[in-house]
Design a protein around this motif. Sequence first.
Motif, PDB file in Angstrom:
ATOM      1  N   GLU A 137      -2.229   0.584   5.170  1.00 56.57           N
ATOM      2  CA  GLU A 137      -1.014   1.285   4.756  1.00 56.57           C
ATOM      3  C   GLU A 137      -1.300   2.242   3.604  1.00 56.57           C
ATOM      4  OE1 GLU A 137       3.360   0.325   2.759  1.00 56.57           O
ATOM      5  OE2 GLU A 137       1.770  -1.178   2.751  1.00 56.57           O
ATOM      6  N   ALA A 138      -2.107   1.781   2.630  1.00 55.16           N
ATOM      7  CA  ALA A 138      -2.445   2.618   1.483  1.00 55.16           C
ATOM      8  C   ALA A 138      -3.278   3.821   1.919  1.00 55.16           C
ATOM      9  CB  ALA A 138      -3.207   1.791   0.445  1.00 55.16           C
ATOM     10  N   ILE A 149      -4.861   1.919  -5.915  1.00 52.41           N
ATOM     11  CA  ILE A 149      -3.903   0.946  -5.380  1.00 52.41           C
ATOM     12  C   ILE A 149      -3.594  -0.095  -6.441  1.00 52.41           C
ATOM     13  CG2 ILE A 149      -3.528  -0.850  -3.635  1.00 52.41           C
ATOM     14  CD1 ILE A 149      -5.595   0.692  -1.883  1.00 52.41           C
ATOM     15  N   TYR A 172      -3.282 -10.069  -0.480  1.00 47.53           N
ATOM     16  CA  TYR A 172      -3.561  -8.736   0.058  1.00 47.53           C
ATOM     17  C   TYR A 172      -4.211  -8.866   1.429  1.00 47.53           C
ATOM     18  CZ  TYR A 172      -4.235  -3.700  -0.509  1.00 47.53           C
ATOM     19  OH  TYR A 172      -4.146  -2.331  -0.385  1.00 47.53           O
ATOM     20  N   ASN A 222      -2.353  -4.130   4.517  1.00 48.78           N
ATOM     21  CA  ASN A 222      -1.941  -3.494   3.268  1.00 48.78           C
ATOM     22  C   ASN A 222      -2.881  -2.358   2.900  1.00 48.78           C
ATOM     23  OD1 ASN A 222      -1.157  -6.784   2.157  1.00 48.78           O
ATOM     24  ND2 ASN A 222       0.361  -5.213   2.588  1.00 48.78           N
ATOM     25  N   GLN A 279       2.017  -1.309  -4.296  1.00 45.34           N
ATOM     26  CA  GLN A 279       2.421  -2.228  -3.234  1.00 45.34           C
ATOM     27  C   GLN A 279       2.941  -3.528  -3.834  1.00 45.34           C
ATOM     28  OE1 GLN A 279      -1.527  -1.837  -1.273  1.00 45.34           O
ATOM     29  NE2 GLN A 279      -0.412  -1.135   0.527  1.00 45.34           N
ATOM     30  N   SER A 280       3.942  -4.118  -3.191  1.00 49.47           N
ATOM     31  CA  SER A 280       4.614  -5.292  -3.754  1.00 49.47           C
ATOM     32  C   SER A 280       3.845  -6.595  -3.542  1.00 49.47           C
ATOM     33  CB  SER A 280       6.011  -5.437  -3.144  1.00 49.47           C
ATOM     34  OG  SER A 280       5.922  -5.565  -1.727  1.00 49.47           O
ATOM     35  N   VAL A 281       2.886  -6.620  -2.636  1.00 47.33           N
ATOM     36  CA  VAL A 281       2.145  -7.845  -2.327  1.00 47.33           C
ATOM     37  C   VAL A 281       1.327  -8.302  -3.538  1.00 47.33           C
ATOM     38  CG1 VAL A 281       0.197  -6.510  -1.387  1.00 47.33           C
ATOM     39  CG2 VAL A 281       0.516  -8.891  -0.698  1.00 47.33           C
ATOM     40  N   VAL A 306      -0.842   4.513  -5.008  1.00 41.06           N
ATOM     41  CA  VAL A 306      -0.044   3.686  -4.092  1.00 41.06           C
ATOM     42  C   VAL A 306       0.261   2.359  -4.781  1.00 41.06           C
ATOM     43  CG1 VAL A 306       0.003   2.489  -1.870  1.00 41.06           C
ATOM     44  CG2 VAL A 306      -1.061   4.751  -2.034  1.00 41.06           C
ATOM     45  N   GLN A 311      -1.115   6.403   3.470  1.00 46.08           N
ATOM     46  CA  GLN A 311      -0.429   7.187   2.439  1.00 46.08           C
ATOM     47  C   GLN A 311      -1.343   8.279   1.886  1.00 46.08           C
ATOM     48  OE1 GLN A 311       2.738   7.189   1.194  1.00 46.08           O
ATOM     49  NE2 GLN A 311       3.255   5.801   2.879  1.00 46.08           N
ATOM     50  N   THR A 338      -1.311  -3.669  -6.881  1.00 45.51           N
ATOM     51  CA  THR A 338      -0.525  -4.686  -6.193  1.00 45.51           C
ATOM     52  C   THR A 338       0.485  -5.325  -7.144  1.00 45.51           C
ATOM     53  OG1 THR A 338      -2.232  -6.330  -6.709  1.00 45.51           O
ATOM     54  CG2 THR A 338      -2.417  -5.183  -4.600  1.00 45.51           C
TER      55      THR A 338
END
Length: 296
Positions: free
Chosen positions: A203-204, A165, A196, A200, A189-191, A187, A207, A167
């Motif tokens: 969600e990862a 992951i 975090y 979040n 993520q925009s956060v 993965v 995925q 970020t």
Amino acid sequence: MSWIREGELNLLEKISANILKAGPMPKHVAFIMDGNRRFARKKQMGRQEGHMQGFNKLAETLRWCKHLNIQEVTVYAFSIENFKRTKDEVDGLMELAKQKFEKLLEERCFLNVCFAYTSRYEITNAVREMAWGVEEGLIKASDVSEALLSECLYSNNSPNPDLLIRTSGEVRLSDFLLWQTSHSCLVFQSVLWPEYSFWNLCEAILQFQLNHKSIQKARDLHREHQASQQLEADRACVAELLQHHGNGKPADAQRRQEALLHHTACREERIHDFLEALKHKRDSFFNDLTSEAAVA
């Protein structure tokens, strides 16, 4: 007080965690904790405070991972490239890391911290270690393989990450675990890392679950390919050996099979002894480093 914050998940988080755990779960998750400085600018605070918030978020994330039965976590704490930052920021980050990780050592949490690290250097060093083994006569050049290189990486005692992951919206690996994540779920993520959340992470993991079958299939195919390559390499070595000792006369099937089994056993023994010697070499290096630090 525990740095990995004590406390249970709330009811909704518990329900969601149990639903996720009904499916395939990653056993090893890697994080590129990116966005501390941007978070500090966003909140109009100093960079050091942004890094502090990032370390606190790591503690919280480790607690979530514990509740989700994630057995191992690897984090990219500091790249070699980060030494190009200002001296004040580097010194402050080093001192903060020392304080936080000293606390973490008291909690016996399975966390791998990549500090002053780049993957390219790790891979290059693994190649050097194999070359050292050949020079020392511990292994033969024909023993060098993709599998052996994996055993020479810093992460050789850990399984490869199932999920990586990153970020902050950056869509790149930044020289992190390039070899180990070739068959991992990635993965982005925009956060920002200090922001975090448990959701979040969920969600990862979702995925990962959606892609689990294809990832597992790719890993299985890769293992089969590695085994096939090693068998072909062993057969080629045995054929050359038999031809040399047999004055060019072809060997029968039974003799070829016996020679193959003997060659394989010898190769595996050489590799075992080499890896033991490599472990001893690395342990001696770190013991000397620790002794020098204690004297200083």
